[in-house]
Design an enzyme around this catalytic site. Structure first.
Site, PDB file in Angstrom:
ATOM      1  CB  ALA A  53      37.130  37.152  36.182  1.00 32.48           C
ATOM      2  CD  GLN A 200      38.409  36.666  47.804  1.00 32.27           C
ATOM      3  OE1 GLN A 200      39.335  36.900  48.930  1.00 32.27           O
ATOM      4  NE2 GLN A 200      37.941  37.560  47.343  1.00 32.27           N
ATOM      5  CG  ASP A 240      39.257  39.447  38.746  1.00 32.04           C
ATOM      6  OD1 ASP A 240      40.238  39.063  39.447  1.00 32.04           O
ATOM      7  OD2 ASP A 240      38.419  39.290  38.904  1.00 32.04           O
TER       8      ASP A 240
HETATM    9  O1  MRU Z   1      36.980  39.423  44.438  1.00 26.88           O
HETATM   10  P1  MRU Z   1      36.764  38.159  43.696  1.00 26.88           P
HETATM   11  O2  MRU Z   1      36.861  37.034  44.666  1.00 26.88           O
HETATM   12  O3  MRU Z   1      36.026  38.063  42.643  1.00 26.88           O
HETATM   13  O4  MRU Z   1      38.261  38.201  42.883  1.00 26.88           O
HETATM   14  C1  MRU Z   1      38.468  36.940  42.527  1.00 26.88           C
HETATM   15  C2  MRU Z   1      39.949  36.908  41.710  1.00 26.88           C
HETATM   16  O5  MRU Z   1      40.822  38.092  42.018  1.00 26.88           O
HETATM   17  C3  MRU Z   1      40.453  35.768  41.084  1.00 26.88           C
HETATM   18  O6  MRU Z   1      41.658  35.642  41.188  1.00 26.88           O
HETATM   19  C4  MRU Z   1      40.000  35.885  39.593  1.00 26.88           C
HETATM   20  O7  MRU Z   1      38.936  36.447  39.335  1.00 26.88           O
HETATM   21  C5  MRU Z   1      40.407  34.737  38.706  1.00 26.88           C
HETATM   22  S1  MRU Z   1      38.930  33.523  38.911  1.00 26.88           S
HETATM   23  C6  MRU Z   1      39.233  32.290  37.936  1.00 26.88           C
END
Ligand code: MRU
Length: 362
Positions: A53, A200, A240
Protein backbone atom coordinates in the site's frame (compact mmCIF):
# COMPACT_ATOMS: atom_id res chain seq x y z
CA UNK A 1 22.08 2.04 8.95
CA UNK A 2 21.41 2.76 5.26
CA UNK A 3 17.72 2.50 4.63
CA UNK A 4 16.96 -0.31 2.18
CA UNK A 5 14.41 0.83 -0.38
CA UNK A 6 12.74 -0.49 -3.55
CA UNK A 7 12.96 3.04 -5.02
CA UNK A 8 15.84 5.06 -6.47
CA UNK A 9 15.71 8.72 -7.50
CA UNK A 10 17.66 9.70 -10.62
CA UNK A 11 18.48 12.97 -12.32
CA UNK A 12 19.75 12.39 -15.87
CA UNK A 13 20.62 15.28 -18.18
CA UNK A 14 18.56 17.57 -15.98
CA UNK A 15 15.53 15.20 -16.13
CA UNK A 16 14.01 13.70 -12.99
CA UNK A 17 13.29 9.97 -12.99
CA UNK A 18 12.77 7.06 -10.62
CA UNK A 19 13.83 3.45 -10.72
CA UNK A 20 11.95 0.66 -9.00
CA UNK A 21 12.97 -2.85 -8.03
CA UNK A 22 10.80 -5.04 -10.27
CA UNK A 23 8.95 -7.22 -7.76
CA UNK A 24 7.43 -9.51 -10.39
CA UNK A 25 10.81 -11.20 -10.89
CA UNK A 26 12.08 -11.04 -7.33
CA UNK A 27 13.43 -13.01 -5.53
CA UNK A 28 15.04 -14.65 -8.60
CA UNK A 29 16.34 -11.50 -10.31
CA UNK A 30 17.23 -8.15 -8.79
CA UNK A 31 16.42 -5.75 -11.61
CA UNK A 32 16.05 -1.97 -11.37
CA UNK A 33 13.46 -0.70 -13.84
CA UNK A 34 13.39 2.96 -14.91
CA UNK A 35 10.01 4.69 -15.05
CA UNK A 36 9.87 7.40 -17.73
CA UNK A 37 6.21 8.36 -17.82
CA UNK A 38 2.91 8.31 -15.94
CA UNK A 39 1.96 5.31 -18.10
CA UNK A 40 5.07 3.44 -16.92
CA UNK A 41 4.04 4.12 -13.31
CA UNK A 42 0.47 3.02 -14.03
CA UNK A 43 1.72 -0.21 -15.61
CA UNK A 44 4.12 -0.86 -12.71
CA UNK A 45 1.33 -0.45 -10.14
CA UNK A 46 -1.36 -2.42 -12.02
CA UNK A 47 0.99 -5.29 -12.81
CA UNK A 48 2.52 -5.32 -9.34
CA UNK A 49 6.08 -4.51 -10.37
CA UNK A 50 5.60 -2.33 -7.32
CA UNK A 51 3.17 -3.40 -4.64
CA UNK A 52 2.33 -2.83 -0.99
CA UNK A 53 0.00 0.00 0.00
CA UNK A 54 2.55 2.72 0.93
CA UNK A 55 4.80 2.00 -2.06
CA UNK A 56 2.04 2.17 -4.66
CA UNK A 57 0.97 5.55 -3.22
CA UNK A 58 4.53 6.84 -3.51
CA UNK A 59 5.05 5.50 -7.05
CA UNK A 60 1.70 7.03 -8.07
CA UNK A 61 2.89 10.40 -6.71
CA UNK A 62 6.07 10.11 -8.80
CA UNK A 63 3.94 8.93 -11.73
CA UNK A 64 1.93 12.15 -11.51
CA UNK A 65 5.17 14.16 -11.43
CA UNK A 66 6.33 12.31 -14.56
CA UNK A 67 2.96 12.99 -16.21
CA UNK A 68 3.04 16.71 -15.45
CA UNK A 69 6.28 17.00 -17.46
CA UNK A 70 4.09 16.37 -20.52
CA UNK A 71 1.40 18.92 -19.52
CA UNK A 72 0.32 20.40 -16.20
CA UNK A 73 -3.05 22.05 -16.90
CA UNK A 74 -5.86 21.28 -14.43
CA UNK A 75 -7.41 18.97 -17.01
CA UNK A 76 -4.17 17.06 -17.64
CA UNK A 77 -3.40 16.80 -13.93
CA UNK A 78 -6.89 15.59 -12.97
CA UNK A 79 -6.90 13.05 -15.80
CA UNK A 80 -3.47 11.64 -14.85
CA UNK A 81 -4.44 11.47 -11.15
CA UNK A 82 -7.74 9.72 -11.97
CA UNK A 83 -6.01 7.11 -14.14
CA UNK A 84 -3.32 6.38 -11.55
CA UNK A 85 -5.87 6.29 -8.74
CA UNK A 86 -7.87 3.57 -10.52
CA UNK A 87 -4.82 1.29 -10.91
CA UNK A 88 -5.66 -0.74 -7.80
CA UNK A 89 -8.83 -0.31 -5.73
CA UNK A 90 -8.16 -1.51 -2.18
CA UNK A 91 -4.99 0.22 -0.96
CA UNK A 92 -6.20 3.70 0.00
CA UNK A 93 -2.63 5.06 0.14
CA UNK A 94 -2.87 5.33 -3.64
CA UNK A 95 -5.75 7.86 -3.68
CA UNK A 96 -4.44 9.47 -0.47
CA UNK A 97 -1.05 10.27 -2.06
CA UNK A 98 -2.61 11.53 -5.30
CA UNK A 99 -5.09 13.73 -3.42
CA UNK A 100 -2.22 15.20 -1.42
CA UNK A 101 -0.31 15.90 -4.65
CA UNK A 102 -3.29 17.60 -6.33
CA UNK A 103 -4.09 19.70 -3.24
CA UNK A 104 -0.48 20.91 -3.16
CA UNK A 105 -0.22 21.54 -6.91
CA UNK A 106 -3.63 22.97 -7.87
CA UNK A 107 -3.07 26.46 -6.37
CA UNK A 108 0.29 26.83 -8.20
CA UNK A 109 0.80 28.43 -11.62
CA UNK A 110 0.92 25.74 -14.32
CA UNK A 111 4.59 26.45 -15.09
CA UNK A 112 5.62 25.67 -11.51
CA UNK A 113 3.68 22.45 -11.07
CA UNK A 114 6.04 19.85 -12.51
CA UNK A 115 8.98 20.94 -10.33
CA UNK A 116 6.75 21.18 -7.26
CA UNK A 117 5.36 17.72 -8.00
CA UNK A 118 8.81 16.11 -7.74
CA UNK A 119 9.42 17.92 -4.46
CA UNK A 120 6.07 16.78 -3.05
CA UNK A 121 6.57 13.16 -4.17
CA UNK A 122 10.02 13.24 -2.53
CA UNK A 123 8.38 14.61 0.64
CA UNK A 124 5.83 11.75 0.64
CA UNK A 125 8.60 9.16 0.23
CA UNK A 126 10.79 10.70 2.95
CA UNK A 127 7.83 11.01 5.32
CA UNK A 128 7.01 7.34 4.71
CA UNK A 129 10.48 6.29 5.88
CA UNK A 130 10.22 8.50 9.01
CA UNK A 131 6.75 7.20 9.83
CA UNK A 132 7.78 3.59 9.36
CA UNK A 133 10.78 4.07 11.61
CA UNK A 134 8.34 5.41 14.26
CA UNK A 135 6.06 2.40 13.72
CA UNK A 136 9.15 0.28 14.29
CA UNK A 137 9.91 2.04 17.57
CA UNK A 138 6.33 1.74 18.89
CA UNK A 139 6.15 -1.88 17.74
CA UNK A 140 9.49 -2.65 19.34
CA UNK A 141 8.16 -1.51 22.73
CA UNK A 142 5.36 -4.08 22.33
CA UNK A 143 7.82 -6.78 21.29
CA UNK A 144 10.04 -6.03 24.29
CA UNK A 145 7.13 -6.49 26.68
CA UNK A 146 6.19 -9.74 24.93
CA UNK A 147 9.80 -10.93 25.15
CA UNK A 148 9.91 -10.15 28.90
CA UNK A 149 6.67 -11.94 29.72
CA UNK A 150 7.19 -14.66 27.11
CA UNK A 151 8.71 -18.06 27.28
CA UNK A 152 12.42 -18.57 27.66
CA UNK A 153 13.18 -18.50 23.94
CA UNK A 154 13.71 -16.12 21.02
CA UNK A 155 10.58 -14.12 20.30
CA UNK A 156 8.50 -15.93 17.67
CA UNK A 157 6.56 -13.70 15.26
CA UNK A 158 4.40 -14.59 12.29
CA UNK A 159 3.61 -12.33 9.35
CA UNK A 160 1.54 -12.61 6.18
CA UNK A 161 2.21 -11.21 2.71
CA UNK A 162 5.01 -8.65 2.49
CA UNK A 163 4.87 -5.54 4.65
CA UNK A 164 8.60 -4.96 4.84
CA UNK A 165 10.87 -2.43 3.15
CA UNK A 166 9.92 -3.76 -0.29
CA UNK A 167 6.34 -2.58 0.31
CA UNK A 168 7.27 0.98 1.36
CA UNK A 169 9.99 3.59 0.74
CA UNK A 170 11.95 2.01 3.61
CA UNK A 171 11.71 -0.06 6.83
CA UNK A 172 8.25 -1.45 6.06
CA UNK A 173 5.32 -1.44 8.43
CA UNK A 174 4.78 -4.92 9.93
CA UNK A 175 8.50 -5.70 9.66
CA UNK A 176 9.66 -2.29 10.95
CA UNK A 177 9.65 -3.49 14.61
CA UNK A 178 11.83 -6.44 13.55
CA UNK A 179 14.34 -4.17 11.77
CA UNK A 180 14.39 -1.54 14.53
CA UNK A 181 14.69 -4.44 17.01
CA UNK A 182 17.82 -5.62 15.19
CA UNK A 183 19.30 -2.13 15.46
CA UNK A 184 18.50 -2.17 19.17
CA UNK A 185 19.45 -5.72 20.10
CA UNK A 186 16.11 -7.45 20.21
CA UNK A 187 16.27 -10.56 18.08
CA UNK A 188 13.06 -12.11 16.77
CA UNK A 189 12.43 -15.09 14.54
CA UNK A 190 9.80 -14.54 11.85
CA UNK A 191 7.53 -17.26 10.48
CA UNK A 192 6.71 -16.18 6.92
CA UNK A 193 3.61 -17.54 5.24
CA UNK A 194 3.89 -18.04 1.49
CA UNK A 195 0.77 -15.99 0.69
CA UNK A 196 -0.70 -17.78 -2.29
CA UNK A 197 -1.43 -17.01 -5.04
CA UNK A 198 1.22 -14.29 -5.63
CA UNK A 199 3.58 -15.59 -2.98
CA UNK A 200 4.55 -12.24 -1.48
CA UNK A 201 5.91 -14.32 1.42
CA UNK A 202 8.85 -15.16 -0.85
CA UNK A 203 9.59 -11.43 -1.01
CA UNK A 204 9.44 -11.27 2.78
CA UNK A 205 11.81 -14.23 3.06
CA UNK A 206 14.17 -12.57 0.55
CA UNK A 207 14.29 -9.23 2.33
CA UNK A 208 14.74 -10.87 5.75
CA UNK A 209 17.57 -12.92 4.24
CA UNK A 210 19.16 -9.71 2.86
CA UNK A 211 18.92 -8.23 6.36
CA UNK A 212 20.34 -11.37 7.97
CA UNK A 213 17.17 -11.69 10.08
CA UNK A 214 16.18 -15.21 11.25
CA UNK A 215 13.08 -16.50 9.50
CA UNK A 216 11.36 -19.66 8.26
CA UNK A 217 9.00 -19.98 5.30
CA UNK A 218 5.77 -21.93 5.85
CA UNK A 219 2.87 -22.85 3.60
CA UNK A 220 -0.17 -20.72 4.44
CA UNK A 221 -1.94 -23.84 5.66
CA UNK A 222 0.72 -24.46 8.33
CA UNK A 223 -0.20 -21.34 10.32
CA UNK A 224 -3.00 -22.99 12.33
CA UNK A 225 -0.75 -25.82 13.46
CA UNK A 226 1.94 -23.45 14.75
CA UNK A 227 -0.61 -21.29 16.56
CA UNK A 228 -2.32 -24.28 18.18
CA UNK A 229 1.05 -25.63 19.29
CA UNK A 230 1.72 -22.32 21.10
CA UNK A 231 4.81 -21.64 18.99
CA UNK A 232 3.88 -18.07 18.02
CA UNK A 233 4.07 -15.08 20.41
CA UNK A 234 2.46 -12.55 18.09
CA UNK A 235 1.31 -12.05 14.52
CA UNK A 236 2.09 -8.70 12.83
CA UNK A 237 0.66 -7.77 9.44
CA UNK A 238 0.36 -4.60 7.38
CA UNK A 239 -2.83 -3.06 6.00
CA UNK A 240 -4.18 -1.70 2.75
CA UNK A 241 -7.05 0.28 4.27
CA UNK A 242 -8.37 0.69 7.80
CA UNK A 243 -12.00 1.74 8.32
CA UNK A 244 -13.24 4.14 11.02
CA UNK A 245 -14.28 1.25 13.27
CA UNK A 246 -10.88 -0.50 13.06
CA UNK A 247 -11.79 -3.16 10.49
CA UNK A 248 -8.70 -3.87 8.36
CA UNK A 249 -8.39 -4.74 4.67
CA UNK A 250 -5.19 -6.65 4.01
CA UNK A 251 -3.88 -9.46 1.82
CA UNK A 252 -6.20 -12.42 1.35
CA UNK A 253 -5.67 -14.89 4.17
CA UNK A 254 -5.07 -12.26 6.87
CA UNK A 255 -8.51 -12.79 8.41
CA UNK A 256 -7.92 -16.56 8.71
CA UNK A 257 -4.78 -15.90 10.76
CA UNK A 258 -6.57 -13.34 12.95
CA UNK A 259 -9.45 -15.72 13.70
CA UNK A 260 -7.04 -18.55 14.53
CA UNK A 261 -4.94 -16.20 16.70
CA UNK A 262 -8.03 -15.22 18.71
CA UNK A 263 -8.88 -18.89 19.28
CA UNK A 264 -5.32 -19.56 20.49
CA UNK A 265 -5.02 -16.41 22.64
CA UNK A 266 -2.17 -15.10 20.44
CA UNK A 267 -1.73 -11.34 19.98
CA UNK A 268 -2.62 -10.06 16.52
CA UNK A 269 -1.18 -6.65 15.56
CA UNK A 270 -1.70 -4.51 12.46
CA UNK A 271 0.98 -1.94 11.59
CA UNK A 272 0.12 0.98 9.29
CA UNK A 273 0.89 4.67 8.70
CA UNK A 274 -1.71 7.48 8.69
CA UNK A 275 -2.15 7.29 4.91
CA UNK A 276 -3.72 3.82 5.28
CA UNK A 277 -6.63 5.06 7.43
CA UNK A 278 -9.84 5.89 5.60
CA UNK A 279 -12.59 7.08 7.91
CA UNK A 280 -14.96 7.66 5.00
CA UNK A 281 -15.28 3.86 5.22
CA UNK A 282 -17.35 3.33 8.36
CA UNK A 283 -16.62 -0.40 8.47
CA UNK A 284 -14.83 -2.99 6.37
CA UNK A 285 -18.03 -3.44 4.34
CA UNK A 286 -17.37 -0.01 2.78
CA UNK A 287 -13.90 -1.03 1.52
CA UNK A 288 -13.68 -2.17 -2.13
CA UNK A 289 -11.88 -5.50 -2.41
CA UNK A 290 -9.80 -6.15 -5.51
CA UNK A 291 -10.55 -9.30 -7.49
CA UNK A 292 -7.55 -10.11 -9.67
CA UNK A 293 -6.93 -12.05 -12.85
CA UNK A 294 -7.53 -15.84 -12.92
CA UNK A 295 -4.04 -16.35 -14.38
CA UNK A 296 -2.46 -15.49 -11.03
CA UNK A 297 -3.89 -18.78 -9.80
CA UNK A 298 -3.69 -20.69 -13.06
CA UNK A 299 0.08 -20.26 -13.40
CA UNK A 300 3.03 -20.30 -11.00
CA UNK A 301 6.28 -18.44 -11.57
CA UNK A 302 9.70 -19.64 -10.56
CA UNK A 303 13.04 -20.77 -11.84
CA UNK A 304 14.31 -24.18 -12.84
CA UNK A 305 17.50 -25.89 -11.69
CA UNK A 306 19.47 -24.12 -14.42
CA UNK A 307 18.34 -20.71 -13.18
CA UNK A 308 15.89 -20.14 -16.06
CA UNK A 309 12.96 -18.05 -14.88
CA UNK A 310 9.52 -18.95 -16.23
CA UNK A 311 5.82 -19.61 -15.80
CA UNK A 312 4.22 -23.04 -15.44
CA UNK A 313 0.56 -23.92 -15.69
CA UNK A 314 -0.75 -24.94 -12.31
CA UNK A 315 -4.57 -25.12 -12.55
CA UNK A 316 -6.38 -26.73 -15.48
CA UNK A 317 -7.75 -24.33 -18.15
CA UNK A 318 -11.37 -25.40 -17.64
CA UNK A 319 -11.27 -24.98 -13.86
CA UNK A 320 -13.33 -22.03 -12.61
CA UNK A 321 -11.25 -19.63 -10.55
CA UNK A 322 -12.10 -16.90 -8.04
CA UNK A 323 -9.14 -14.75 -7.00
CA UNK A 324 -9.94 -12.10 -4.36
CA UNK A 325 -6.70 -10.28 -3.48
CA UNK A 326 -7.76 -8.91 -0.07
CA UNK A 327 -10.03 -9.70 2.84
CA UNK A 328 -11.41 -7.83 5.81
CA UNK A 329 -10.28 -8.67 9.32
CA UNK A 330 -12.99 -7.50 11.73
CA UNK A 331 -11.68 -5.12 14.42
CA UNK A 332 -12.76 -7.57 17.15
CA UNK A 333 -9.94 -9.94 16.13
CA UNK A 334 -7.22 -7.30 16.30
CA UNK A 335 -5.27 -6.75 19.53
CA UNK A 336 -3.98 -3.28 18.57
CA UNK A 337 -2.97 -1.13 15.61
CA UNK A 338 0.59 0.20 15.54
CA UNK A 339 0.93 3.62 13.88
CA UNK A 340 3.58 6.33 13.71
CA UNK A 341 1.61 8.20 16.39
CA UNK A 342 1.50 5.29 18.82
CA UNK A 343 -0.32 2.04 19.51
CA UNK A 344 -4.08 2.25 19.35
CA UNK A 345 -7.09 0.10 20.23
CA UNK A 346 -9.01 -0.95 17.11
CA UNK A 347 -12.18 1.01 17.76
CA UNK A 348 -13.78 4.17 16.39
CA UNK A 349 -13.23 6.38 19.42
CA UNK A 350 -9.54 5.52 19.87
CA UNK A 351 -8.78 5.87 16.16
CA UNK A 352 -10.63 9.19 15.91
CA UNK A 353 -8.61 10.49 18.85
CA UNK A 354 -5.33 9.41 17.25
CA UNK A 355 -6.17 10.82 13.79
CA UNK A 356 -8.60 13.70 14.51
CA UNK A 357 -7.95 15.29 11.09
CA UNK A 358 -9.48 12.22 9.40
CA UNK A 359 -12.48 12.07 11.67
CA UNK A 360 -15.54 12.22 9.43
CA UNK A 361 -17.93 9.98 11.39
CA UNK A 362 -17.44 9.99 15.14
O1 MRU B 1 -1.32 -7.10 -3.36
P1 MRU B 1 -0.18 -6.50 -2.59
O2 MRU B 1 1.06 -7.31 -2.64
O3 MRU B 1 0.05 -5.05 -2.99
O4 MRU B 1 -0.69 -6.50 -1.11
C1 MRU B 1 0.14 -6.02 -0.10
C2 MRU B 1 -0.40 -6.22 1.24
O5 MRU B 1 -1.48 -6.72 1.44
C3 MRU B 1 0.42 -5.68 2.36
O6 MRU B 1 0.25 -6.46 3.49
C4 MRU B 1 -0.07 -4.26 2.67
O7 MRU B 1 -0.11 -3.49 1.52
C5 MRU B 1 0.78 -3.61 3.67
S1 MRU B 1 2.30 -3.07 2.94
C6 MRU B 1 3.25 -2.26 4.05
Amino acid sequence: MTTLSPLRRLRENGRERIEILDQTILPYRKHWLRLDSADDALFAISNMQVRGAPLIGIVAAYGLALGLGAGASNKAMDAAAARLSAARPTAVNLSWALRRMCERLSPLPIAERATAAWAEADAIAEEDIRQNRKIGEHGLALLRSLAETGRNRTLQLMTHCNAGWLATAGYGTALAPVYVGREENLEAHVWVSETRPRNQGLLTAWELLEAGAPHTLIADNAAGLLLLEGRIDAIIVGADRIAANGDVANKIGTSLKAIAARHCGTKFYVAAPGGTFDFTARTGKDIPLEIRNDDEMRYVCGQDKNGNYGKLQHAFDATAIYNPAFDITPAEFITAIITERGVCAPNAAALAELFPEKNTHV
